[in-house]
Design a protein around this motif. Structure first.
Motif, mmCIF file in Angstrom:
data_model
loop_
_atom_site.group_PDB
_atom_site.id
_atom_site.type_symbol
_atom_site.label_atom_id
_atom_site.label_comp_id
_atom_site.label_asym_id
_atom_site.label_seq_id
_atom_site.Cartn_x
_atom_site.Cartn_y
_atom_site.Cartn_z
ATOM 1 N N THR A 266 0.843 -1.196 0.000
ATOM 2 C CA THR A 266 0.000 0.000 0.000
ATOM 3 C C THR A 266 0.877 1.244 0.000
ATOM 4 O O THR A 266 1.428 1.630 1.039
ATOM 5 C CB THR A 266 -0.928 0.036 1.232
ATOM 6 N N GLY A 267 1.037 1.833 -1.173
ATOM 7 C CA GLY A 267 1.754 3.087 -1.279
ATOM 8 C C GLY A 267 0.805 4.256 -1.120
ATOM 9 O O GLY A 267 -0.408 4.091 -0.942
ATOM 10 N N LEU A 268 1.352 5.440 -1.195
ATOM 11 C CA LEU A 268 0.520 6.628 -1.020
ATOM 12 C C LEU A 268 -0.546 6.723 -2.104
ATOM 13 O O LEU A 268 -1.694 7.108 -1.845
ATOM 14 C CB LEU A 268 1.386 7.886 -1.013
ATOM 15 N N GLU A 269 -0.173 6.377 -3.337
ATOM 16 C CA GLU A 269 -1.163 6.445 -4.417
ATOM 17 C C GLU A 269 -2.330 5.494 -4.143
ATOM 18 O O GLU A 269 -3.489 5.831 -4.372
ATOM 19 C CB GLU A 269 -0.505 6.115 -5.756
ATOM 20 N N ASP A 270 -2.031 4.299 -3.642
ATOM 21 C CA ASP A 270 -3.095 3.357 -3.277
ATOM 22 C C ASP A 270 -3.965 3.927 -2.166
ATOM 23 O O ASP A 270 -5.196 3.783 -2.179
ATOM 24 C CB ASP A 270 -2.490 2.021 -2.820
ATOM 25 N N PRO B 230 -12.170 8.432 -1.616
ATOM 26 C CA PRO B 230 -13.593 8.531 -1.979
ATOM 27 C C PRO B 230 -14.439 7.417 -1.380
ATOM 28 O O PRO B 230 -15.599 7.634 -1.025
ATOM 29 C CB PRO B 230 -13.570 8.463 -3.513
ATOM 30 N N ARG B 231 -13.845 6.210 -1.246
ATOM 31 C CA ARG B 231 -14.591 5.102 -0.666
ATOM 32 C C ARG B 231 -14.919 5.340 0.798
ATOM 33 O O ARG B 231 -15.849 4.742 1.339
ATOM 34 C CB ARG B 231 -13.800 3.794 -0.794
ATOM 35 N N CYS B 232 -14.134 6.205 1.433
ATOM 36 C CA CYS B 232 -14.342 6.482 2.858
ATOM 37 C C CYS B 232 -15.243 7.685 3.087
ATOM 38 O O CYS B 232 -15.334 8.195 4.211
ATOM 39 C CB CYS B 232 -12.999 6.697 3.541
ATOM 40 N N GLY B 233 -15.892 8.161 2.028
ATOM 41 C CA GLY B 233 -16.881 9.210 2.178
ATOM 42 C C GLY B 233 -16.356 10.620 2.114
ATOM 43 O O GLY B 233 -17.121 11.575 2.285
ATOM 44 N N ASP B 234 -15.052 10.795 1.882
ATOM 45 C CA ASP B 234 -14.493 12.145 1.805
ATOM 46 C C ASP B 234 -14.224 12.467 0.338
ATOM 47 O O ASP B 234 -13.216 12.074 -0.220
ATOM 48 C CB ASP B 234 -13.201 12.230 2.613
ATOM 49 N N THR B 235 -15.129 13.203 -0.268
ATOM 50 C CA THR B 235 -15.003 13.539 -1.689
ATOM 51 C C THR B 235 -14.661 15.005 -1.907
ATOM 52 O O THR B 235 -14.603 15.464 -3.044
ATOM 53 C CB THR B 235 -16.317 13.216 -2.427
ATOM 54 N N ASP B 236 -14.435 15.741 -0.828
ATOM 55 C CA ASP B 236 -14.198 17.179 -0.954
ATOM 56 C C ASP B 236 -12.729 17.561 -0.904
ATOM 57 O O ASP B 236 -12.394 18.724 -1.048
ATOM 58 C CB ASP B 236 -14.933 17.933 0.178
ATOM 59 N N ARG B 237 -11.874 16.590 -0.657
ATOM 60 C CA ARG B 237 -10.449 16.917 -0.523
ATOM 61 C C ARG B 237 -9.756 16.877 -1.888
ATOM 62 O O ARG B 237 -10.165 16.133 -2.788
ATOM 63 C CB ARG B 237 -9.763 15.918 0.421
ATOM 64 N N PRO B 238 -8.659 17.646 -2.043
ATOM 65 C CA PRO B 238 -7.952 17.703 -3.332
ATOM 66 C C PRO B 238 -7.074 16.472 -3.556
ATOM 67 O O PRO B 238 -5.853 16.529 -3.469
ATOM 68 C CB PRO B 238 -7.108 18.972 -3.201
ATOM 69 N N VAL B 239 -7.714 15.342 -3.817
ATOM 70 C CA VAL B 239 -6.970 14.088 -3.968
ATOM 71 C C VAL B 239 -6.307 14.007 -5.335
ATOM 72 O O VAL B 239 -5.146 13.581 -5.448
ATOM 73 C CB VAL B 239 -7.913 12.881 -3.756
ATOM 74 N N GLU B 240 -6.987 14.390 -6.377
ATOM 75 C CA GLU B 240 -6.459 14.195 -7.725
ATOM 76 C C GLU B 240 -5.144 14.938 -7.969
ATOM 77 O O GLU B 240 -4.253 14.389 -8.624
ATOM 78 C CB GLU B 240 -7.511 14.591 -8.762
ATOM 79 N N GLY C 260 1.323 18.337 3.888
ATOM 80 C CA GLY C 260 1.174 17.507 5.074
ATOM 81 C C GLY C 260 -0.135 17.769 5.778
ATOM 82 O O GLY C 260 -0.774 16.852 6.304
ATOM 83 N N GLY C 261 -0.571 19.036 5.776
ATOM 84 C CA GLY C 261 -1.863 19.353 6.372
ATOM 85 C C GLY C 261 -3.016 18.725 5.627
ATOM 86 O O GLY C 261 -3.977 18.234 6.240
ATOM 87 N N VAL C 262 -2.942 18.724 4.301
ATOM 88 C CA VAL C 262 -3.981 18.072 3.495
ATOM 89 C C VAL C 262 -4.030 16.585 3.806
ATOM 90 O O VAL C 262 -5.104 16.006 4.015
ATOM 91 C CB VAL C 262 -3.720 18.309 1.988
ATOM 92 N N LEU C 263 -2.865 15.942 3.860
ATOM 93 C CA LEU C 263 -2.834 14.513 4.144
ATOM 94 C C LEU C 263 -3.316 14.214 5.560
ATOM 95 O O LEU C 263 -3.916 13.163 5.813
ATOM 96 C CB LEU C 263 -1.419 13.973 3.949
ATOM 97 N N THR C 264 -3.049 15.124 6.484
ATOM 98 C CA THR C 264 -3.548 14.939 7.847
ATOM 99 C C THR C 264 -5.067 14.873 7.868
ATOM 100 O O THR C 264 -5.669 14.001 8.506
ATOM 101 C CB THR C 264 -3.073 16.091 8.745
ATOM 102 N N ARG C 265 -5.712 15.784 7.158
ATOM 103 C CA ARG C 265 -7.180 15.787 7.120
ATOM 104 C C ARG C 265 -7.715 14.545 6.412
ATOM 105 O O ARG C 265 -8.730 13.970 6.821
ATOM 106 C CB ARG C 265 -7.667 17.063 6.436
ATOM 107 N N LEU C 266 -7.010 14.118 5.371
ATOM 108 C CA LEU C 266 -7.424 12.890 4.688
ATOM 109 C C LEU C 266 -7.276 11.683 5.617
ATOM 110 O O LEU C 266 -8.152 10.813 5.660
ATOM 111 C CB LEU C 266 -6.589 12.684 3.427
#
Length: 385
Positions: free
Chosen positions: A219-223, A229-239, A271-277
């Protein structure tokens, strides 16, 4: 300046001797003293970046060997920031930082980044061979792999063979775990490491694999980002983050995945974005959540503002994620890692509280540096890598 350099070198060598004597904690403290001694040289000595990186990556390995993965990741990130290892043009010194860093990243961090660091370490060492040597050796690993030398192929190779073997073994272990057609390359890399003849003990990664809490090398970061999205968080800048990973793989001059998205924002913001994710994913998908949490921690803890004692607005959220991760790790029976995560959580909580109380940053603690190993006793070079 000369006095500070000599003192830093003595303390650095003292750390090596303490490590050889089995006193890892004392060795870590000696490296911290070495870093402080060299602080006066920061910005004045052109080679300071490399010295900083070597001190920090050595300390990262010692933390990792004690099971303190959160501290190890922070030091690896700080080492990469101190001396970004570009394309191996700086020779074996930069390759050594990458080889040691890849081992720590494989044991606790993103396996994709660990493989990238290991591959770059190998390429860095191979620059010592020149184009003729590279062409002669390229067939050892097959298409797309770097050529791998025999022990006699590297000029003045003896101090470096152990680090090269470490990088090869880290890459082999991770590629073998991944599967998906990587097994053949993994076998060739492992054979090349064995053929070097270097007496290298088990890597940190190999020790972690046999522990009660082995690293998730699949399981890398990309995975992990795919799970958001499967965890219900679709508002974060994942792409944008996933796109940065794709660019990093296409551009071999990029090592750290976030370079593609932090040109103007800096790693602490990512890092802050990843923390919220991570906060959203951890309760739903443990593997993906832990990968996000540890990557968030690596970026945040290794950022310059964090190491200087400055608090950021995301420190409270960072502490909460670390506490959640600590509880999950404790459930595996991995007490050293769980306690280390909890310690960092407490540190982040205190930093946020101090920032609210003082309404200003703490006094900056200057970065430290290390002398080049060939200017001292070379105590580290006498040890198994």
């Amino acid at each position: 300046m000369r006095g500070a350099q000599l003192l830093g070198g003595v303390l650095y060598d003292l750390a090596a001797l303490l490590y050889r004597a089995g006193s890892d904690g004392a060795a870590i403290r000696a490296l911290e003293d070495s870093e402080r001694a060299y602080a006066t040289l920061a910005g004045q000595v052109p080679a300071a970046g490399g010295w900083i990186a070597d001190v920090r990556v050595r300390r990262a390995v010692l933390h990792a060997q004690r099971g303190h993965g959160a501290s190890a990741l922070a030091d690896v990130q700080a080492a990469l920031r101190a001396r970004p290892p570009l394309d191996g043009a700086d020779g074996p010194d930069g390759a050594r930082v990458l080889a040691l860093g890849s081992d720590v990243l494989g044991a606790f961090g993103d396996p994709d980044l660990a493989v990238a660091a290991a591959d770059r370490a190998v390429r860095g060492y191979l620059t010592c061979l020149g184009p003729v040597g590279l062409a002669r050796l390229a067939h050892l690993t097959g298409p797309g792999d770097p050529g791998l030398p025999h022990a006699s192929g590297l000029p003045h190779a003896s101090p470096h063979l152990g680090y090269l073997a470490r990088a090869l073994r880290v890459a082999a272990v991770i590629r073998q775990a991944r599967g998906g057609g990587e097994e053949g390359r993994a076998t060739r890399l492992a054979a090349a490491a064995a053929n070097l003849g270097a007496a290298v003990p088990a890597t940190v990664l190999e020790r972690r694999i046999s522990s009660t809490n082995p690293p998730d090398l699949t399981t890398g970061l990309e995975d992990a980002l795919r799970a958001v999205p499967r965890c219900g968080d679709t508002d974060r800048p994942v792409e944008p983050l996933r796109a940065a990973l794709v660019r990093a793989r296409a551009d071999r001059t990029i090592l750290t995945w976030y370079e593609g998205v932090t040109v103007s924002t800096g790693p602490a913001d990512v890092g802050g974005v990843l923390t919220r994710l991570a906060a959203a994913v951890l309760p739903v998908d443990t593997a993906a959540g832990m990968r996000l949490a540890l990557e968030a921690h690596r970026l945040r803890a290794g950022a310059a503002e964090s190491r200087s004692g400055r608090a950021g607005p995301e420190d409270v959220a960072w502490a909460e994620v670390l506490l959640t991760a600590s509880r999950q790790v404790a459930g595996t029976g991995d007490a050293p890692f769980a306690l280390d995560l909890a310690t960092w959580a407490a540190r982040a909580t205190r930093a946020a509280a101090d920032a609210r109380a003082t309404r200003g940053p703490a006094d900056a603690h200057p970065a430290g540096v290390r002398r080049r190993p060939d200017r001292g006793t070379g105590a580290w070079q006498t040890l198994p890598c």
